[in-house]
Design an enzyme around this catalytic site. Structure first.
Site, short mmCIF file in Angstrom:
data_model
loop_
_atom_site.label_atom_id
_atom_site.label_comp_id
_atom_site.label_asym_id
_atom_site.label_seq_id
_atom_site.Cartn_x
_atom_site.Cartn_y
_atom_site.Cartn_z
N CYS A 251 20.34 48.50 23.93
CA CYS A 251 21.57 49.03 24.53
C CYS A 251 21.50 49.07 26.05
O CYS A 251 22.26 49.81 26.69
CB CYS A 251 21.90 50.41 23.97
SG CYS A 251 22.36 50.37 22.23
N ARG A 366 12.01 38.54 21.41
CA ARG A 366 11.44 39.37 22.48
C ARG A 366 10.54 38.56 23.40
O ARG A 366 10.02 37.52 23.04
CB ARG A 366 10.60 40.48 21.85
CG ARG A 366 11.39 41.44 20.95
CD ARG A 366 11.89 42.61 21.74
NE ARG A 366 12.85 43.42 21.00
CZ ARG A 366 13.30 44.61 21.45
NH1 ARG A 366 12.84 45.09 22.58
NH2 ARG A 366 14.20 45.28 20.77
P1 GDP Z 1 17.07 47.68 25.73
O1 GDP Z 1 16.59 47.20 24.42
O2 GDP Z 1 17.66 49.06 25.67
O3 GDP Z 1 16.05 47.52 26.80
O4 GDP Z 1 18.32 46.75 26.12
P2 GDP Z 1 18.40 45.43 27.03
O5 GDP Z 1 18.47 45.78 28.49
O6 GDP Z 1 17.34 44.48 26.64
O7 GDP Z 1 19.81 44.88 26.59
C1 GDP Z 1 20.12 44.62 25.24
C2 GDP Z 1 21.33 43.73 25.17
O8 GDP Z 1 22.45 44.39 25.77
C3 GDP Z 1 21.13 42.42 25.91
O9 GDP Z 1 21.72 41.37 25.17
C4 GDP Z 1 21.88 42.64 27.21
O10 GDP Z 1 22.36 41.45 27.77
C5 GDP Z 1 23.00 43.60 26.81
N1 GDP Z 1 23.38 44.49 27.95
C6 GDP Z 1 22.55 45.17 28.77
N2 GDP Z 1 23.24 45.85 29.73
C7 GDP Z 1 24.55 45.59 29.51
C8 GDP Z 1 25.77 46.00 30.17
O11 GDP Z 1 25.78 46.73 31.16
N3 GDP Z 1 26.93 45.54 29.63
C9 GDP Z 1 26.95 44.71 28.53
N4 GDP Z 1 28.13 44.31 28.07
N5 GDP Z 1 25.83 44.30 27.89
C10 GDP Z 1 24.64 44.74 28.36
P1 PGA Z 2 13.91 48.38 23.25
O1 PGA Z 2 12.40 48.48 22.72
O2 PGA Z 2 14.33 49.81 23.32
O3 PGA Z 2 13.72 47.72 24.58
O4 PGA Z 2 14.78 47.59 22.34
C1 PGA Z 2 11.95 48.16 21.49
C2 PGA Z 2 12.48 49.04 20.38
O5 PGA Z 2 13.03 50.13 20.66
O6 PGA Z 2 12.32 48.64 19.23
MN MN Z 3 14.05 46.97 26.55
#
Ligand code: GDP
Ligand code: PGA
Ligand code: MN
Ligand code: MN
Length: 582
Positions: A251, A366
């Site tokens: 997210c 990943r």
């Molecule tokens: P994490 O797992 O919480 O670290 O999330 P990530 O930063 O890797 O993002 C997960 C997905 O959400 C990816 O496909 C990003 O491109 C998308 N994403 C991240 N930030 C944003 C944002 O501000 N807006 C939108 N629409 N998508 C986002």
């Molecule tokens: P993410 O980390 O939060 O960057 O997706 C791995 C996980 O929570 O499974």
């Molecule tokens: Mn992440």
């Protein structure tokens, strides 16, 4: 005998007796060792070499197609009393869980090498850091732990000095989902994980230790182990404020942690510094503020969507010395995922790419890479005392209702904001995607004890002398009627962070509403921003009827925890519900 600590040697000997490995390798964390692990995996097919001209030191791992995400339904917290694990966790009695796991582990490493992997979560000289030892029969785990943690001799030396460490036992087993369990024994500082090679299930320093076991320890010791990125925002005057933000998996944590300011901000001198992208350990300092460290040493990031327009910092660190898991490849053997230019030739399972089979990269594919390769890596990321936190942010994927940003009136309101967080599920865990569920503080899969006690613990930080961060809630994922995101997100999220920091430093007023303080339209910097005024209006408005039903759903959620739920949170929920009725 490879340690001066008898407790460590005894445990290693016990595990070897049970699992019957062909050989035992104590990891020292050296470069030579890492190269030898890579060679071994290239030989046995665990790793595939990527184009070494464009991506030196980069390799691809293809998981078993049934083993590509965390498995929440197979993850257990085994406290002596069921209630201590809470309705937020699956529970098994410790004796039953040990018996079940020991049966699975019996003889499971025959013909394999058993790796003994000492690691430190956090800077090696930080008093806040904690150590563990993972025993695993997977060279992929050993190599990834080298990237994700401070692994090897210095960690082992600290363990021998302290005499205390978290014990993590892992085997890939047969990768059979019917013989897969991730068990936590918080009172025994022990983890047993069988049957999965996926990062979140197998790299035990990360979710299992740094969140589930650590959150349990943090409660009794007066600190917080959270599913939060840590980012430093430097303004044109050269002052840096640190923000910690909890979003559920997939997210936006990694993206926010590595944000590149929009052009106008860059011109004015704004800079963003990455401290951590997934986990934050926060301790109250003598000055009353919360100080945070990132216990990890690398990033285990979501590949799809990572591009030159969304996260150029991440892209820059991925052209050398990285391990990719379940991405596609191009015809010239470069890693490829949806969002990148060019064409995939093979998909994540190694088949010729055919759109009929779905995306080329698995949605939860990943990368693993050292934090030091990040161009925005903060020079405070290795600081033993951590960084002081000015604002805490909670956020999730909410297609409707939840505004772009709101500010909690006080700490109790902020804790309710976090507890009430809802988000649509993602591919980071097996199961349906896009289903709205409550994911309090983004810790639903990771809190190692009863959520009601966890909320009480959060409330307890509000005490005389505390200089607590302000709390905010954000939503980058509001959609319009056409199903498209209303907010451009990514770099433009700095506009929202700037507003928060203006609030923290007392530079702007806000619009008070029952659900929190929202920006006045004129206070959100929209210079050079391409957005439809109607979209901005929707993002910054409060749909009172929608919120009335949200508040009653939050009330029901809190009731589910029974009498352990702190009265303060229920009162706060009622106060807001009443204000919405008035
Ligand atoms: P994490 O797992 O919480 O670290 O999330 P990530 O930063 O890797 O993002 C997960 C997905 O959400 C990816 O496909 C990003 O491109 C998308 N994403 C991240 N930030 C944003 C944002 O501000 N807006 C939108 N629409 N998508 C986002
Ligand atoms: P993410 O980390 O939060 O960057 O997706 C791995 C996980 O929570 O499974
Ligand atoms: Mn992440
Ligand atoms: Mn995570």
């Amino acid at each position: 005998m490879s340690s001066s600590l008898a407790a460590l040697n005894d445990w290693v000997a016990d595990v070897a007796r049970l699992t019957q490995p062909e050989s035992i390798h104590w990891c020292d964390g050296s470069d030579e060792e890492y190269q030898a692990l890579v060679r071994r995996m290239l030989d046995n097919g665990d790793l595939i070499e990527l184009n070494q001209e464009t991506h030196p030191g980069c390799y691809l791992h293809r998981s078993d197609p049934g083993d590509v995400a965390r498995v929440e339904h197979l993850t257990f917290v085994c406290t002596p009393e069921r209630d201590d694990a809470g309705p937020n966790n699956h529970w098994m009695a410790p004796a039953d869980a040990h018996a079940k796991m020991d049966e699975l582990f019996e003889g499971c490493m025959r013909g394999r090498t058993m790796y003994v992997i000492p690691y430190c979560m956090g800077p090696i000289d930080s008093p806040i850091s904690r150590c563990g030892v993972e025993i695993s029969d997977s060279p992929y785990v050993a190599a990834n732990m080298r990237i994700m943690t401070r692994m090897g001799k210095p960690a082992q030396a600290r363990i021998e000095r302290e005499g205390r460490f978290v014990k993590g036992l892992h085997s890939v087993g047969e990768l059979d989902p019917k013989r897969r369990f991730i068990m936590h024994f918080p009172e025994e500082l022990t983890i047993k994980s069988f049957g999965s090679g996926y990062g979140g299930n197998a790299l035990l320093g990360k979710k299992c230790h740094a969140l589930r076991i650590a959150s349990h320890q943090a409660r009794s010791e007066g600190w917080l182990a959270e599913h939060m990125l840590i980012v430093g925002i430097e303004n044109p005057a050269g002052e840096t404020h640190y923000v910690a933000a909890a979003f559920p998996s997939a997210c936006g944590k990694t993206n926010l942690a590595m944000l590149i300011p929009p052009e106008g901000y860059r011109r004015d001198g704004w800079k963003v510094w990455t401290v951590g992208d997934d986990i934050s350990w926060m301790t109250p300092g003598e000055d009353g503020r919360l100080w945070a460290i990132n216990p990890e040493a690398g990033y285990f990031g979501v590949a799809p969507g990572t591009s030159e327009s969304t996260n150029p910092n991440a892209l820059k660190m991925l052209n050398r010395d990285a391990i990719f898991t379940n991405v596609g490849v191009t015809a010239d053997n470069q890693p490829w995922w949806e969002g990148l230019p060019g064409q995939p030739a093979k998909d994540w399972q190694g088949r010729d790419y055919d759109p009929a089979n779905g995306p080329a990269a698995h949605p939860n594919s990943r990368f693993t890479v050292s934090a030091k390769q990040c161009p925005s890596y903060s020079d405070k990321a290795e600081a033993a005392q951590g960084v002081p936190i000015s604002a805490i942010v909670f956020g999730g994927r909410r297609a409707s209702l939840v505004p772009l940003v709101s500010e909690a009136r006080d700490w109790t309101h902020g804790v309710l904001m976090g507890a009430a967080m809802g988000s649509e599920t993602t591919a980071a865990a097996t199961g349906a995607v896009g289903v709205l569920r409550r994911d309090s503080m983004a810790m639903k899969p990771f809190c190692g004890y009863n959520f009601a006690d966890y909320f009480s613990h959060w409330l307890d930080f509000d005490r005389p002398g505390a200089k607590l961060p302000r709390i905010y809630k954000v939503n980058w994922f509001r959609k319009g009627d056409d199903g498209k995101f209303l907010w451009p997100g990514f770099g433009d999220n700095l506009r929202v962070l700037e507003w928060m920091l203006k609030r923290v430093t007392g530079q702007v007023d806000a619009r008070e509403t029952p659900v929190g303080n929202l920006p006045r339209a004129e206070d959100l910097n929209t210079a050079d921003l391409e957005i439809d005024p109607a979209a901005l209006d929707a993002l910054l408005s409060v749909d009172e009827a929608g919120w009335r039903s949200e508040l009653s759903s939050i009330g029901e959620y809190l009731e589910d925890f029974g009498p352990r739920m702190p009265g303060k949170l229920r009162e706060e929920q009622r106060r807001i519900a009443d204000a919405l009725k008035a």
